[in-house]
Scaffold this active site. Structure first.
Site, PDB file in Angstrom:
ATOM      1  N   GLU A  92      -9.908  -2.359   5.613  1.00 38.84           N
ATOM      2  CA  GLU A  92     -10.294  -1.814   6.776  1.00 38.84           C
ATOM      3  C   GLU A  92     -11.946  -2.868   6.965  1.00 38.84           C
ATOM      4  OE1 GLU A  92      -8.312  -0.148   8.593  1.00 38.84           O
ATOM      5  OE2 GLU A  92      -7.596   1.571   7.720  1.00 38.84           O
TER       6      GLU A  92
ATOM      7  N   ASP B 114       0.604  -1.190   0.012  1.00 33.50           N
ATOM      8  CA  ASP B 114       0.461  -0.221  -0.210  1.00 33.50           C
ATOM      9  C   ASP B 114       1.193   1.210  -0.012  1.00 33.50           C
ATOM     10  OD1 ASP B 114       0.779  -0.185   2.886  1.00 33.50           O
ATOM     11  OD2 ASP B 114      -1.186  -1.158   3.285  1.00 33.50           O
TER      12      ASP B 114
ATOM     13  N   HIS C  71      -7.044  -4.919  10.373  1.00 29.91           N
ATOM     14  CA  HIS C  71      -6.789  -5.188   9.047  1.00 29.91           C
ATOM     15  C   HIS C  71      -5.620  -5.184   8.466  1.00 29.91           C
ATOM     16  CE1 HIS C  71      -4.356  -0.156   9.522  1.00 29.91           C
ATOM     17  NE2 HIS C  71      -3.787  -1.958   9.243  1.00 29.91           N
TER      18      HIS C  71
ATOM     19  N   ASN D 199      -7.452  -3.167  15.191  1.00 33.28           N
ATOM     20  CA  ASN D 199      -8.582  -3.102  14.229  1.00 33.28           C
ATOM     21  C   ASN D 199      -8.679  -4.789  13.236  1.00 33.28           C
ATOM     22  OD1 ASN D 199      -7.767  -2.615  12.071  1.00 33.28           O
ATOM     23  ND2 ASN D 199      -9.080  -0.823  11.617  1.00 33.28           N
TER      24      ASN D 199
HETATM   25  C1  F6R Z   1       2.109  -1.816   5.936  1.00 41.85           C
HETATM   26  C2  F6R Z   1       0.136  -2.065   6.347  1.00 41.85           C
HETATM   27  C3  F6R Z   1      -0.524  -1.953   7.395  1.00 41.85           C
HETATM   28  C4  F6R Z   1       0.803  -2.485   8.672  1.00 41.85           C
HETATM   29  C5  F6R Z   1      -0.428  -2.794  10.649  1.00 41.85           C
HETATM   30  C6  F6R Z   1       0.198  -3.009  11.496  1.00 41.85           C
HETATM   31  O1  F6R Z   1       1.789  -1.739   4.983  1.00 41.85           O
HETATM   32  O2  F6R Z   1      -0.611  -2.599   4.818  1.00 41.85           O
HETATM   33  O3  F6R Z   1      -1.652  -3.192   7.361  1.00 41.85           O
HETATM   34  O4  F6R Z   1       0.801  -3.335   8.809  1.00 41.85           O
HETATM   35  O5  F6R Z   1      -1.253  -1.577  10.073  1.00 41.85           O
HETATM   36  O6  F6R Z   1       1.031  -1.450  11.343  1.00 41.85           O
HETATM   37  P1  F6R Z   1       2.389  -1.897  12.525  1.00 41.85           P
HETATM   38  O7  F6R Z   1       3.325  -2.881  11.854  1.00 41.85           O
HETATM   39  O8  F6R Z   1       2.734  -0.502  12.485  1.00 41.85           O
HETATM   40  O9  F6R Z   1       1.866  -2.059  13.612  1.00 41.85           O
END
Ligand code: F6R
Length: 241
Positions: free
Chosen positions: A143, A67, A138, A136
């Protein structure tokens, strides 16, 4: 779905790096799906070490990131383009022309998303996809209340995600509210999936992902249907399992 409980963050990161490097050793021209955020930072450090020790050579690989924030310049230190370069690419020998990250400033978003999907297919699909997980549930920026059939698309970020990611920005108002993300369908088409999580803050999401009902409210729960999914967690994230 395999679940590996590592003693701590370092062990989790090492195990993930071993999985990625063995994939590249077995198939020199592997296609890697990569993630950003705090979670995979330790894995990137371990992969850099393996590269420096000449245990792995990235010259043949192609990478696709999950992303990118929408309407963010690549030079912005908060962009995922910047993150990838700063935390991984500048230390290893992945070829520039084989690095794919959604373009967060693309004028025609639909075209950008279509082209991204086409490139993944043209390269033969993703061999191993690394994922983090939001508190959450995701994955990527898919989401809760996700459409399981979506491919790469523009997504609206959840309030909880904006809140969580505001730690990287000067203020909450600066966090982009939309992003380009691979869809669940794109992720599910990867040949192998490795999801990493550490810390108690992820324990509930991990419990629901592994033991809960498969449902759009917990996007990662769909991984129960993947034929080669591995979840590597530290003790904190495994607390409710
Ligand atoms: C990042 C992504 C997100 C993160 C998730 C966890 O490329 O796609 O899904 O993996 O938000 O983020 P952290 O590792 O910062 O807790």
């Amino acid at each position: 779905m395999r679940v590996i409980i590592a003693d701590n963050y370092k062990e989790m990161s090492k195990k993930a790096a071993v999985m990625v490097s063995s994939q590249v050793i077995l198939k020199h021209d592997s296609v890697l799906g990569l993630a950003t955020g705090d979670t995979p930072l330790g894995m990137y450090k371990e992969l850099i070490k393996l590269y420096e020790d000449k245990e792995v050579d990235f010259s043949g690989v192609t990478t696709f990131n999950l992303d990118e924030y929408y309407k963010i310049q690549r030079e912005n230190p908060e962009s995922y383009y910047y993150y990838m370069n700063n935390n991984f690419f500048k230390y290893v020998n992945v070829k520039k022309e084989k690095i794919y990250i959604p373009n967060g400033t693309a004028k025609d978003i639909d075209e950008e998303c279509r082209n991204y999907e086409d490139e993944i297919k043209n390269k033969g699909g993703i061999d191993i996809q690394i994922l983090g997980i939001g508190a959450n549930g995701h994955i990527g920026f898919n989401e809760p209340d996700v459409n399981f059939e979506a491919e790469t698309h523009l997504v609206k970020l959840d309030k909880m995600t904006i809140e969580a990611n505001s730690r990287f920005f000067n203020s909450k108002d600066e966090v982009p509210t939309t992003a380009i993300s691979m869809g669940i369908k794109t992720i599910m088409q990867s040949k192998r999936v490795v999801l990493l999580a550490n810390g108690e803050v992820k324990a509930d999401a991990i419990y629901k992902t592994v033991k809960g009902k498969i449902c759009p409210e917990v996007p990662a729960s769909i991984l129960q249907l993947h034929s080669d999914a591995t979840i590597i967690v530290d003790k904190g994230a495994a607390k409710l399992l």
